[in-house]
Design an enzyme around this catalytic site. Structure first.
Site, PDB file in Angstrom:
ATOM      1  N   CYS A 173     -28.851  32.563 -25.308  1.00 53.16           N
ATOM      2  CA  CYS A 173     -29.108  31.156 -25.893  1.00 53.16           C
ATOM      3  C   CYS A 173     -28.115  30.314 -25.769  1.00 53.16           C
ATOM      4  O   CYS A 173     -27.253  30.403 -26.492  1.00 53.16           O
ATOM      5  CB  CYS A 173     -30.030  30.840 -26.885  1.00 53.16           C
ATOM      6  SG  CYS A 173     -31.367  30.572 -27.372  1.00 53.16           S
ATOM      7  N   THR A 183     -30.515  32.291 -19.734  1.00 53.35           N
ATOM      8  CA  THR A 183     -30.388  30.813 -18.991  1.00 53.35           C
ATOM      9  C   THR A 183     -28.862  30.234 -19.001  1.00 53.35           C
ATOM     10  O   THR A 183     -28.076  31.018 -19.194  1.00 53.35           O
ATOM     11  CB  THR A 183     -30.968  29.723 -19.399  1.00 53.35           C
ATOM     12  OG1 THR A 183     -30.784  29.793 -20.657  1.00 53.35           O
ATOM     13  CG2 THR A 183     -32.834  30.677 -19.733  1.00 53.35           C
ATOM     14  N   CYS A 224     -31.760  24.742  15.409  1.00 49.70           N
ATOM     15  CA  CYS A 224     -30.282  25.560  15.390  1.00 49.70           C
ATOM     16  C   CYS A 224     -29.057  24.903  16.443  1.00 49.70           C
ATOM     17  O   CYS A 224     -27.779  24.900  16.323  1.00 49.70           O
ATOM     18  CB  CYS A 224     -31.694  26.593  16.396  1.00 49.70           C
ATOM     19  SG  CYS A 224     -31.142  26.489  17.794  1.00 49.70           S
ATOM     20  N   CYS A 275     -33.748  27.871  11.591  1.00 50.88           N
ATOM     21  CA  CYS A 275     -34.679  27.830  12.051  1.00 50.88           C
ATOM     22  C   CYS A 275     -35.917  28.523  11.340  1.00 50.88           C
ATOM     23  O   CYS A 275     -36.460  29.343  10.463  1.00 50.88           O
ATOM     24  CB  CYS A 275     -34.527  29.585  13.526  1.00 50.88           C
ATOM     25  SG  CYS A 275     -35.886  28.988  14.506  1.00 50.88           S
ATOM     26  N   ASN A 299     -30.207  38.889 -28.648  1.00 52.91           N
ATOM     27  CA  ASN A 299     -29.976  37.807 -27.927  1.00 52.91           C
ATOM     28  C   ASN A 299     -28.654  37.283 -27.606  1.00 52.91           C
ATOM     29  O   ASN A 299     -28.638  36.073 -28.946  1.00 52.91           O
ATOM     30  CB  ASN A 299     -31.179  36.636 -27.742  1.00 52.91           C
ATOM     31  CG  ASN A 299     -31.468  35.146 -26.953  1.00 52.91           C
ATOM     32  OD1 ASN A 299     -30.277  35.342 -26.737  1.00 52.91           O
ATOM     33  ND2 ASN A 299     -32.164  34.582 -27.663  1.00 52.91           N
ATOM     34  N   CYS A 316     -39.392  30.656  20.265  1.00 53.81           N
ATOM     35  CA  CYS A 316     -38.838  28.963  19.905  1.00 53.81           C
ATOM     36  C   CYS A 316     -40.483  27.883  20.365  1.00 53.81           C
ATOM     37  O   CYS A 316     -40.572  27.607  21.338  1.00 53.81           O
ATOM     38  CB  CYS A 316     -38.293  29.313  21.334  1.00 53.81           C
ATOM     39  SG  CYS A 316     -37.235  27.261  20.734  1.00 53.81           S
ATOM     40  N   ASN A 346     -34.185  24.283 -19.886  1.00 54.57           N
ATOM     41  CA  ASN A 346     -35.429  24.140 -21.010  1.00 54.57           C
ATOM     42  C   ASN A 346     -34.037  24.051 -22.494  1.00 54.57           C
ATOM     43  O   ASN A 346     -32.849  24.954 -22.374  1.00 54.57           O
ATOM     44  CB  ASN A 346     -36.042  25.879 -22.034  1.00 54.57           C
ATOM     45  CG  ASN A 346     -35.167  27.032 -21.956  1.00 54.57           C
ATOM     46  OD1 ASN A 346     -34.400  26.648 -23.094  1.00 54.57           O
ATOM     47  ND2 ASN A 346     -35.148  27.152 -21.564  1.00 54.57           N
ATOM     48  N   CYS A 349     -37.285  23.417  18.044  1.00 55.18           N
ATOM     49  CA  CYS A 349     -36.865  22.225  17.722  1.00 55.18           C
ATOM     50  C   CYS A 349     -35.679  21.724  16.930  1.00 55.18           C
ATOM     51  O   CYS A 349     -35.260  20.347  16.714  1.00 55.18           O
ATOM     52  CB  CYS A 349     -37.677  22.199  15.957  1.00 55.18           C
ATOM     53  SG  CYS A 349     -37.098  23.799  15.609  1.00 55.18           S
ATOM     54  N   CYS A 395     -25.596  24.661  15.040  1.00 54.62           N
ATOM     55  CA  CYS A 395     -24.617  25.079  15.639  1.00 54.62           C
ATOM     56  C   CYS A 395     -23.286  23.966  15.860  1.00 54.62           C
ATOM     57  O   CYS A 395     -22.298  23.917  15.966  1.00 54.62           O
ATOM     58  CB  CYS A 395     -24.842  26.223  16.598  1.00 54.62           C
ATOM     59  SG  CYS A 395     -23.437  26.633  17.180  1.00 54.62           S
TER      60      CYS A 395
HETATM   61  C1  LIG Z   1     -38.843  28.268 -22.330  1.00 62.00           C
HETATM   62  C2  LIG Z   1     -38.115  29.770 -22.168  1.00 62.00           C
HETATM   63  C3  LIG Z   1     -37.171  29.912 -23.437  1.00 62.00           C
HETATM   64  C4  LIG Z   1     -36.580  31.025 -23.241  1.00 62.00           C
HETATM   65  N1  LIG Z   1     -36.212  31.273 -24.849  1.00 62.00           N
HETATM   66  C5  LIG Z   1     -35.718  32.829 -24.525  1.00 62.00           C
HETATM   67  C6  LIG Z   1     -35.994  33.085 -26.440  1.00 62.00           C
HETATM   68  O1  LIG Z   1     -35.698  32.659 -27.078  1.00 62.00           O
HETATM   69  N2  LIG Z   1     -34.772  34.448 -26.026  1.00 62.00           N
HETATM   70  C7  LIG Z   1     -34.426  35.275 -25.222  1.00 62.00           C
HETATM   71  O2  LIG Z   1     -33.570  35.883 -25.194  1.00 62.00           O
HETATM   72  N3  LIG Z   1     -34.379  34.271 -24.094  1.00 62.00           N
HETATM   73  C8  LIG Z   1     -35.036  33.660 -23.821  1.00 62.00           C
HETATM   74  N4  LIG Z   1     -35.215  32.821 -22.495  1.00 62.00           N
HETATM   75  C9  LIG Z   1     -34.588  33.452 -21.123  1.00 62.00           C
HETATM   76  C10 LIG Z   1     -35.827  34.358 -20.396  1.00 62.00           C
HETATM   77  O3  LIG Z   1     -35.996  35.212 -21.303  1.00 62.00           O
HETATM   78  C11 LIG Z   1     -34.583  34.515 -19.114  1.00 62.00           C
HETATM   79  O4  LIG Z   1     -33.561  35.180 -19.185  1.00 62.00           O
HETATM   80  C12 LIG Z   1     -34.580  33.507 -18.001  1.00 62.00           C
HETATM   81  O5  LIG Z   1     -35.757  33.011 -18.489  1.00 62.00           O
HETATM   82  C13 LIG Z   1     -34.791  34.529 -16.551  1.00 62.00           C
HETATM   83  O6  LIG Z   1     -35.484  34.569 -15.906  1.00 62.00           O
HETATM   84  P1  LIG Z   1     -36.874  34.023 -15.703  1.00 62.00           P
HETATM   85  O7  LIG Z   1     -35.839  33.200 -14.204  1.00 62.00           O
HETATM   86  O8  LIG Z   1     -37.625  35.206 -15.403  1.00 62.00           O
HETATM   87  O9  LIG Z   1     -36.927  32.545 -16.097  1.00 62.00           O
HETATM   88  C14 LIG Z   1     -35.889  32.032 -22.168  1.00 62.00           C
HETATM   89  C15 LIG Z   1     -36.100  30.945 -21.459  1.00 62.00           C
HETATM   90  C16 LIG Z   1     -36.896  29.517 -21.276  1.00 62.00           C
HETATM   91  C17 LIG Z   1     -37.499  29.129 -19.760  1.00 62.00           C
HETATM   92  S1  SF4 Z   2     -34.471  26.757  15.265  1.00 57.79           S
HETATM   93 FE1  SF4 Z   2     -36.106  28.228  16.244  1.00 57.79          FE
HETATM   94  S2  SF4 Z   2     -37.511  27.193  16.801  1.00 57.79           S
HETATM   95 FE2  SF4 Z   2     -36.360  25.721  16.710  1.00 57.79          FE
HETATM   96  S3  SF4 Z   2     -35.059  25.119  18.998  1.00 57.79           S
HETATM   97 FE3  SF4 Z   2     -33.636  26.603  17.409  1.00 57.79          FE
HETATM   98  S4  SF4 Z   2     -34.435  28.892  18.317  1.00 57.79           S
HETATM   99 FE4  SF4 Z   2     -36.507  27.107  18.857  1.00 57.79          FE
HETATM  100  S1  SF4 Z   3     -21.884  30.435  15.865  1.00 53.91           S
HETATM  101 FE1  SF4 Z   3     -23.232  30.534  14.585  1.00 53.91          FE
HETATM  102  S2  SF4 Z   3     -25.102  28.993  14.303  1.00 53.91           S
HETATM  103 FE2  SF4 Z   3     -24.276  29.231  16.125  1.00 53.91          FE
HETATM  104  S3  SF4 Z   3     -25.199  30.465  17.403  1.00 53.91           S
HETATM  105 FE3  SF4 Z   3     -23.503  31.937  16.892  1.00 53.91          FE
HETATM  106  S4  SF4 Z   3     -24.900  32.510  14.573  1.00 53.91           S
HETATM  107 FE4  SF4 Z   3     -25.573  30.268  15.627  1.00 53.91          FE
END
Ligand SMILES: Cc1cc2nc3c(=O)[nH]c(=O)nc-3n(C[C@H](O)[C@H](O)[C@H](O)COP(=O)(O)O)c2cc1C
Ligand code: SF4
Ligand code: SF4
Ligand SMILES: Cc1cc2nc3c(=O)[nH]c(=O)nc-3n(C[C@H](O)[C@H](O)[C@H](O)COP(=O)(O)OP(=O)(O)OC[C@H]3O[C@@H](n4cnc5c(N)ncnc54)[C@H](O)[C@@H]3O)c2cc1C
Ligand code: SF4
Lengths: 459, 454
Positions: free
Chosen positions: A135, A201, A351, A410, A132, A345, A73, A348, A355
């Site tokens: 920001c 943020t 894995c 997986c 705050n 399994c 934002n 697919c 690996c």
């Molecule tokens: C659009 C928007 C506006 C925000 N305005 C403020 C503000 O005015 N004052 C403030 O302290 N934080 C503001 N924030 C930050 C949020 O309060 C919060 O710290 C941040 O978004 C992390 O939480 P979330 O992941 O749940 O969104 C804003 C965030 C967003 C997305």
């Molecule tokens: S990723 Fe999971 S489901 Fe896919 S082949 Fe490997 S063990 Fe099987």
């Molecule tokens: S080395 Fe890592 S990716 Fe390979 S089988 Fe072991 S845990 Fe899985």
């Protein structure tokens, strides 16, 4: 039924789910509706210096068709007249005495400016003040927000100007846009903060539109960095929370921390609580789905606490924190390997390729007759039945380093588990080992000699 | 999201073929959003089973991923590289039996809609008239292809890409074989098929319609003018049933063809009987049903011996088509030249025949009449009689070929339905035959320096 009520730095609320200071808390009418849905508290959209907003203000992160995994934002603090906000805050607190009503504020970095706004906030009857210092755009250029939060001296000074004149609990909201989150935290505590909250943020540029070549959000042909929040930031927030709660200075002060950043469900919130948060705040998820999400947050957390035998939030808070350690303290002797459940399994082979290409080449494809085979197929054979004779991925356990990449790629829940296995290696941490034998950290010969002793083979 | 992905990729119907809403495609095209959601559901399996299950081995995870990244042109290229008739196949393939039937997500939720995604990508380029390939540098070698069905189109395209000069001879007025004349509009409109003929032409292939190969002399003439000849003759008309009133039977293939090319000429009938229970019979029955008739299918064995795919059978039931099993028609009854019914006899199943299916035999004295005003026969297709005429080895009426699609005659190759002694005759198998033949012909032409015809 678990008791979800909280007393956070003297601020009481029926549950730990508070709306963060942001658009969801922009006006009295909105917060009234949010409280009707059950939110335990709300931090009023930051009030203070006069501002003018721009449009448009948001960019969203979509991955694999999933919307708003993060939002960015370019918005400022409240652009509503100060007196309107103050009148509505008083009204809301009068209507909702049991909920936490906290006022977020940001003014010029001067004792007079802070004095003026704090007196006005006290007059509303609000339960607390959140400063705050986060920001990252718009306000910081004017010497407020992150400009205060990023300079410990400014942080301490501004906090002191507030705490020295008010009886209200003062929460300092930290910006994550710093190298060491503990530094502004120490400054806030030195300035007399009663609590901390994080994260605000993160600096971000959301995206570039590949048709128009314009930065998103496009603000009249220009773009700028904005603040990043939402599900994608949760791990960063959890890390900062634990950095504070494992820091001696912070622990000694005893200030509680209100966690936020990426909370969408009760599960996210429970993780913040387990890592030591005393309450949580939510913004992006409410912006995505509306206030109604709090119902399941309360319901889900309460059911989970009942299942786990937790009676109160205090029982949960910090439960997982003692595990937080540092790399040097981890046990080098612990060995895990991947185990694939052949019944689950679906073949697919994700894995296998993960690996084989990017880990340790220790998953084999094994045909029905037990013979190891290479990927590939007979082009003269086709039809649905080919699926019935696919080879099965099998981990060659002695070669598995236990990195857990396969378990993470997986697509089937519970199909690959990382299992602890007996290890030939001694149970010792890096710190302890290099304290005993410092040469191991500096000489490859010494390292290889140690590996030989321990039977460690890395191919 | 980029602009091009926002365009809905439905092909606009051609005006030359009438559009009848009763025959609107069973599956509408996916919208850009639906395609993106479905594409993102694909796991992008490694060494994916769907690739092997597809007889043309299209790299399915790769083309689906390209849809997910908004790279529709790249996606279509991946498809058409392995299957020049990817647009037709996307519509007509029995995906439940092939790619989608092998999708790993069958075990988890529901398989990826591979056919519909394939159509989404191919429609994107074909709807814009984009050609994905160019002819290879000219080799100076010439190949004649007889029959412009899927097998003939596929071999022509692959040879042209390799730089050989291809002449495609087709006896009918329109190219495309059964894709044009035989597959009901519900699955494939004529335009889609004709576009594929145009795509082959765009590669420099000379397509000559109204040119029939009729005899040995004709083949000899082709062999003297061309370095190799490919026969993609398909099969013939519906065979005669040899019952009284035969002249009143409507040929199921002709019926389907008329429904595509000249729907106004179809007879109006209120009660229709369809003889047979294969996919062609279901197609003919579906048309009659959609035109408002009560339709009954007669089959001399039971539902477990039907050659139609299970999903086709279920489709027919959902269309409200009736079945009468263990029923053999013995006579068409007419009154003043107008059909009034079919006389049938009840059958009982006996010992399994060579193909493993129990052979039915009539129950004496069990005759009964099914009243109707039209009878359609759809009991398979005649074998290519021309094959023997041309001096080719045949088995069970089908042309004998080796792994390389080579016939018993040197420099003569064949593929598609006319060689399908085993396995299910399908478009995608014909396309793959064309690819095998193209590889073998190319190899033959690369080995022999001098053109053998001097
Ligand atoms: C659009 C928007 C506006 C925000 N305005 C403020 C503000 O005015 N004052 C403030 O302290 N934080 C503001 N924030 C930050 C949020 O309060 C919060 O710290 C941040 O978004 C992390 O939480 P979330 O992941 O749940 O969104 C804003 C965030 C967003 C997305
Ligand atoms: S990723 Fe999971 S489901 Fe896919 S082949 Fe490997 S063990 Fe099987
Ligand atoms: S080395 Fe890592 S990716 Fe390979 S089988 Fe072991 S845990 Fe899985
Ligand atoms: C009613 C019906 C529905 C079907 N539905 C499906 C379906 O849904 N999915 C699927 O995969 N398959 C389906 N099939 C099968 C599929 O259509 C065939 O397997 C496929 O068309 C075979 O391709 P081909 O090139 O071998 O033969 P054809 O498509 O039959 O093409 C042969 C071509 O050769 C021409 N020709 C023949 N003899 C000569 C000659 N002497 N000189 C010049 N030209 C000649 C013909 O006119 C024709 O154009 C269906 C078939 C029928 C009959
Ligand atoms: S098997 Fe299914 S999920 Fe896997 S790549 Fe093929 S279509 Fe995608």
């Amino acid at each position: 039924m678990a008791d979800l009520s909280v007393n956070f730095a003297g601020i009481r609320a029926p549950n730990p789910f508070w709306l963060a200071s942001a658009p969801p808390t922009n006006s009295g009418a909105q917060i009234h509706r949010a409280f009707e849905h059950g939110w335990g508290g709300a931090v009023w959209k930051t009030i203070g210096a006069p501002v003018l907003n721009i449009s448009n203000r948001y960019g969203g992160l979509t991955i694999g068709g999933q919307r708003l995994l993060a939002i960015n934002n370019v918005e400022l603090i409240s652009d509503r007249p100060l007196d309107v906000n103050l009148r509505e805050i008083a009204e809301i607190k009068r209507l909702w005495p049991d909920r936490a009503v906290i006022v977020s504020a940001m003014v010029d970095a001067s004792p007079e400016a802070w004095h003026e706004i704090v007196m006005m906030i006290e007059d509303t009857g609000a339960d607390g003040i959140e400063l705050n210092y986060g920001c990252p755009q718009g306000m910081s250029e004017r010497g407020m927000g992150a400009a205060v939060g990023q300079v410990p001296e400014m942080c301490e000074l501004n906090t002191h100007w507030v705490t020295s004149i008010t009886k209200l609990p003062v929460i300092v909201k930290l910006t994550p846009n710093v190298t060491h989150i503990t530094e502004p935290a120490h400054a806030a505590i030195a300035g007399g903060a009663h609590a901390l909250s994080l994260i605000n943020t993160i600096n971000s540029v959301m995206s570039v539109d590949l048709d128009t070549l314009q930065i998103t959000p496009n603000i009249g042909g220009r773009g700028t960095h904005g603040g990043y929040a939402g599900p994608a930031v949760k791990p960063i927030a959890l890390n900062m929370l634990t950095e504070l709660l494992t820091d001696e200075g912070v622990l000694r002060s005893g200030v509680p921390i209100c966690g936020m950043g990426g909370i969408v469900t009760w599960k996210d919130a429970a993780e913040f609580l387990l890592l030591g948060a005393g309450a949580v705040q939510v913004c992006t998820a409410a912006m995505h789905y509306g206030y109604r999400i709090v119902e399941d947050m309360i319901d889900g957390l309460s059911n989970w606490m009942d299942d786990k035998g937790f009676a109160t939030i205090a029982d949960v808070s910090g439960r997982a924190l003692p595990q937080m350690s540092s790399f040097g303290q981890l046990d080098l002797g612990y060995q895990a390997v991947a185990r694939i459940d052949p019944d689950k399994c679906i073949q697919c082979d994700l894995c296998y390729v993960a690996c084989n290409d990017t880990a340790h080449q220790c998953i084999d494809l094994v045909a029905g007759n037990g013979v190891r085979v290479d990927p590939g197929y007979d082009v003269r054979v086709n039809g649905r039945a080919v699926a019935d004779t696919r080879p099965m991925p099998v981990v060659r356990e002695p070669d598995c380093v236990g990195c857990a990449l396969c378990a993470n790629v997986c697509p089937v829940d519970g199909c690959i588990t990382m299992v602890g296995v007996p290890s030939t290696q001694e149970n010792i941490s890096w710190d302890a080992l290099t304290a005993q034998r410092p040469e191991i950290a500096t000489s490859w010969d010494a390292m290889m000699a140690y590996r030989k002793e321990q039977g460690i083979e890395i191919h | 999201m980029t602009d091009h992905a926002l365009v809905d990729d439905a092909l606009t119907p051609h005006d030359s073929f009438p559009f009848d809403p009763r025959f609107a495609p069973t599956h509408p095209p996916l919208s850009a959003h639906e395609a993106a959601v479905e594409a993102n559901r694909c796991l992008y399996c490694y060494d994916a089973p769907c690739i092997q299950a597809c007889p043309t081995h299209i790299d399915i995870p790769t083309f689906i991923r390209k849809i997910a990244t908004d790279n529709l042109r790249g996606s279509a290229r991946v498809i058409l590289e392995s299957n020049f008739l990817g647009g037709t196949c996307a519509r007509v393939c029995p995906v439940e039996e092939l790619c989608e039937g092998a999708c790993v997500l069958n075990a988890e939720e529901k398989p990826i809609a591979i056919g519909r995604l394939q159509r989404h990508a191919v429609d994107h380029v074909q709807g814009r008239g984009l050609q994905m390939f160019t002819a290879g540098p000219a080799t100076g070698r010439k190949v004649a292809v007889v029959g412009s069905g899927p097998a003939g189109l596929s071999v022509s395209a692959e040879l042209a890409k390799l730089g050989h000069a291809v002449t495609l001879l087709e006896k009918r007025e329109l190219g495309g074989g059964l894709s044009t004349y035989g597959i009901i509009v519900l699955r494939e409109p004529v335009d889609v098929s004709l576009q594929e003929v145009e795509a082959v032409r765009a590669l420099g292939v000379t397509v000559e319609t109204g040119r029939e190969l009729t005899d040995q002399a004709g083949l000899d003439a082709l062999l003297s003018e061309y370095d190799a000849v490919f026969l993609g003759l398909g099969l013939g008309a519906v065979p005669a049933m040899g019952i009284p009133g035969e002249q009143h039977l409507i040929d199921g293939l002709q019926y389907i063809e008329d429904s595509k090319i000249s729907p106004d000429s179809l007879p109006d009938a209120e009660t229709v009987v369809v003889i047979g229970a294969g996919n062609t019979a279901i197609d003919a029955a579906t048309i009659a049903r959609r035109r408002g008739a009560d339709v009954t299918m007669l089959y001399r064995r039971t539902d477990s011996e039907m050659t139609a795919y299970r999903h086709e059978y279920e489709f027919a039931l959902s269309e409200g088509i009736q079945y009468r099993f263990l029923t053999q028609p013995v006579r068409v009854i007419s009154d003043g030249g107008k059909v009034t019914g079919v006389e049938c006899v009840k059958m009982v199943l006996g010992v399994p025949d060579t193909g493993g299916r129990p052979s039915p035999r009539p129950l004496p004295g069990s005759e009964f009449i099914v009243p109707c005003d039209a009878v359609i026969k759809a009991i398979g297709q005649e074998k290519p009689v021309l094959a023997t005429e041309l001096g080719l080895d045949v088995a069970g009426g089908y042309i004998v070929v080796n792994h390389d699609m080579q016939t018993s005659l040197p420099r003569v190759y064949a593929g598609g339905d006319c060689v399908r002694l085993r396995g299910t005759a399908s478009t995608v198998m014909a396309v793959q035959d064309g690819k095998y033949a193209a590889v073998a012909i190319h190899q033959q032409l690369s080995q022999t320096q001098e053109a053998p015809h001097g």
